[in-house]
Scaffold this motif. Sequence first.
Motif, short mmCIF file in Angstrom:
data_model
loop_
_atom_site.label_atom_id
_atom_site.label_comp_id
_atom_site.label_asym_id
_atom_site.label_seq_id
_atom_site.Cartn_x
_atom_site.Cartn_y
_atom_site.Cartn_z
N ALA B 179 9.92 25.14 24.92
CA ALA B 179 11.28 24.83 25.38
C ALA B 179 12.26 25.77 24.68
N ARG B 180 13.19 26.29 25.46
CA ARG B 180 14.26 27.12 24.87
C ARG B 180 15.45 26.22 24.60
N VAL B 181 15.82 26.13 23.37
CA VAL B 181 16.96 25.27 23.01
C VAL B 181 18.03 26.16 22.40
N SER B 182 19.22 26.10 22.99
CA SER B 182 20.32 26.93 22.47
C SER B 182 21.39 26.03 21.90
N VAL B 183 21.87 26.37 20.75
CA VAL B 183 22.95 25.59 20.12
C VAL B 183 24.08 26.54 19.75
N ALA B 184 25.26 25.96 19.59
CA ALA B 184 26.42 26.77 19.24
C ALA B 184 26.27 27.35 17.83
N TYR B 185 26.94 28.43 17.60
CA TYR B 185 26.86 29.11 16.31
C TYR B 185 27.34 28.23 15.16
N LYS B 186 28.24 27.32 15.47
CA LYS B 186 28.80 26.47 14.41
C LYS B 186 27.83 25.40 13.92
N GLU B 187 26.71 25.18 14.63
CA GLU B 187 25.82 24.07 14.28
C GLU B 187 24.96 24.39 13.05
N ASP B 188 24.60 23.33 12.32
CA ASP B 188 23.72 23.43 11.16
C ASP B 188 22.27 23.49 11.66
N ILE B 189 21.62 24.63 11.50
CA ILE B 189 20.28 24.81 12.07
C ILE B 189 19.27 23.87 11.41
N GLY B 190 19.43 23.64 10.13
CA GLY B 190 18.52 22.72 9.44
C GLY B 190 18.58 21.33 10.04
N ARG B 191 19.77 20.87 10.34
CA ARG B 191 19.95 19.55 10.95
C ARG B 191 19.35 19.53 12.37
N VAL B 192 19.56 20.61 13.09
CA VAL B 192 19.00 20.71 14.46
C VAL B 192 17.48 20.63 14.40
N ARG B 193 16.90 21.31 13.43
CA ARG B 193 15.43 21.28 13.27
C ARG B 193 14.94 19.85 13.05
N GLN B 194 15.63 19.16 12.15
CA GLN B 194 15.20 17.78 11.84
C GLN B 194 15.27 16.90 13.08
N ILE B 195 16.34 17.09 13.84
CA ILE B 195 16.52 16.26 15.04
C ILE B 195 15.43 16.58 16.07
N LEU B 196 15.13 17.86 16.24
CA LEU B 196 14.10 18.24 17.21
C LEU B 196 12.73 17.70 16.79
N MET B 197 12.42 17.77 15.52
CA MET B 197 11.13 17.25 15.05
C MET B 197 11.07 15.74 15.23
N ASP B 198 12.18 15.09 15.05
CA ASP B 198 12.23 13.65 15.24
C ASP B 198 12.00 13.30 16.71
N ILE B 199 12.60 14.09 17.59
CA ILE B 199 12.41 13.87 19.03
C ILE B 199 10.92 14.04 19.38
N ALA B 200 10.30 15.08 18.85
CA ALA B 200 8.89 15.32 19.15
C ALA B 200 8.02 14.18 18.63
N GLU B 201 8.38 13.67 17.45
CA GLU B 201 7.58 12.58 16.87
C GLU B 201 7.67 11.32 17.73
N LYS B 202 8.80 11.09 18.32
CA LYS B 202 8.99 9.85 19.09
C LYS B 202 8.57 10.00 20.55
N ASN B 203 8.43 11.21 21.02
CA ASN B 203 8.05 11.38 22.43
C ASN B 203 6.61 10.93 22.62
N GLU B 204 6.36 10.10 23.64
CA GLU B 204 5.02 9.51 23.79
C GLU B 204 3.97 10.52 24.26
N TYR B 205 4.39 11.64 24.81
CA TYR B 205 3.41 12.60 25.31
C TYR B 205 3.13 13.72 24.30
N ALA B 206 4.03 13.91 23.35
CA ALA B 206 3.88 15.01 22.38
C ALA B 206 2.81 14.66 21.36
N LEU B 207 1.94 15.61 21.07
CA LEU B 207 0.87 15.40 20.09
C LEU B 207 1.40 15.70 18.68
N SER B 208 0.91 14.90 17.72
CA SER B 208 1.30 15.14 16.33
C SER B 208 0.64 16.41 15.80
#
Lengths: 261, 295
Positions: B179-208
Amino acid sequence: MAREIWGNVSLEDGKVHYFAMGELHCWMKYHHEEIWIAHCHNHEVKQKPNSEAPPEEIEWQRWATQNGKGHVNILPVFPDLPLVVNSEYALKISPGTRIQIFCRFPIWVRIRLPETTYTLIEMPTIKLSRTWFGTPTEGELCYFAKTKARRDLSNVDKRPNMVACPIRVVNKSGDELNFEHFCFRVERLSMYRNEEGFWADETQIIYQGEDLNSDVIMTGNLPKGITKKDLVSRPRKEIHKSLATRTFKRFFEDTSLIFGR
Amino acid sequence: MGFLQDLFFNINNYITEETLQLIFKLGLIVAISLPLLFLLRGWARRFFTKKYAPHYGMLAGKLVFYPGILIMIFTIMSQLGISLAPLLGAAGIVGVALGFASQTSVSNIISGLFLIAEQPFKVDDIITINNTTGIVMSIDGLSVKLRTFDNQFVRIPNEMIIKTEVTNVTRFPIRRFNARVSVAYKEDIGRVRQILMDIAEKNEYALSEPEPLIIFDAFGTSSIDLLFLVWAPVKEYIMLKNTIQEEVKARFDEEGIEIPFPHVSIYAGSASKALPIEMKSADQAESESGHSPQP
């Protein structure tokens, strides 16, 4: 509360029978000669579930049964797939060492017809994420579970939805065994219950080295205080005396993962 | 009754006992051969399908059935006293003519043999050839038949498959979604990473495992581009693709993370100052310029 859940339940017409175990909430009723079951987990609904009725977004499932009666049997079982277990604290086992650890995993709840033992539904008490055990080209689907791999459970809080599995690990190789990841074939275990909670029979894993398969032996040994009379559910798959499997196989060496392509 | 007797007498004049025997023999050959061939075809198909794959079963069935039919026809012809020699002679001449005419077909047949040996795909696999994606229905002597997802039938000559790049989408049991995910320059990339990993962990189809991966891809013209790599069982790839992107959007909205549109910033002179813009009413503009405002 946990003890009252298990065993035979007679559902009354129109009356909802509710139980909760772990993160699982389950409602059952007998209606128009059908058994109705609805279930959900905590994270699947916005509002905290109550015992009266399932949340609106949860749908009922219905079964028309042969005998037309509202009797069901509820029992605990192991998950329907093997578990890839990740130890929270890395444990290194030196060559020639033999240790016993205890891992606890969430149980599943099976609801079946008592007369025919036909299974209506199985539900996890805690939903585990799925993972792949093997290489990108072959392997098997498993559940992912974390464990603290304790040496002793006596000072640990009892949790009614968890089953304690004693595992004896023997390092027969000349190398150190990094006990971080292993594939635990729970479908071959029996489950027992005493006042302490749920227990599995012992599994012995004999590590022969990185290039050889590990021997997985269901010894049949029961933990202290457990007897055969305490059996609550049999293994999903037949027990083989010894099962050489890639228990500690290195998961991935795919360079695409390193370079992200 | 007299008519029937006359008819029987007339038939007897034309059909001798030998002819009757011959007809009986031919009938027996067909009555035994055909059911036997169908039986053998079914057995071969089931055996090879169970042992290897469905398309081997299909081929085995055809290999048993069609030569069997030919043998039956030759047997019938020899019973009828038809010599095969002139036929073979004529076939030779015809063969030469056909050979020139059927170069493409022969090439397809040979390509088909190579496909069987190489096994780049089998029946029920999903493959992509050029711009066509579909489920393999059959792998035949001359061509491969696909059923596309919008239920169209596509016939692809074997020769084309040998010459073209073929992608087997379902060959391996797991597949990675990029997936290509684009965020604004002002965003904290570390926080974005954490959120994306959390989404993957909770998605029922994504493998750990294999673990989801987030790669800083590029400093884009309008955004910071990330690659969000998540694995799923191959049969659930589409479900993962649909759900995870929706979940990313919903979560980003919830967390106030901006997914920017392509945009260009124009600066007048100083790089740190924006273009000055002043809002005026139509009357003000008219009075200042001395001209009527344009409709």
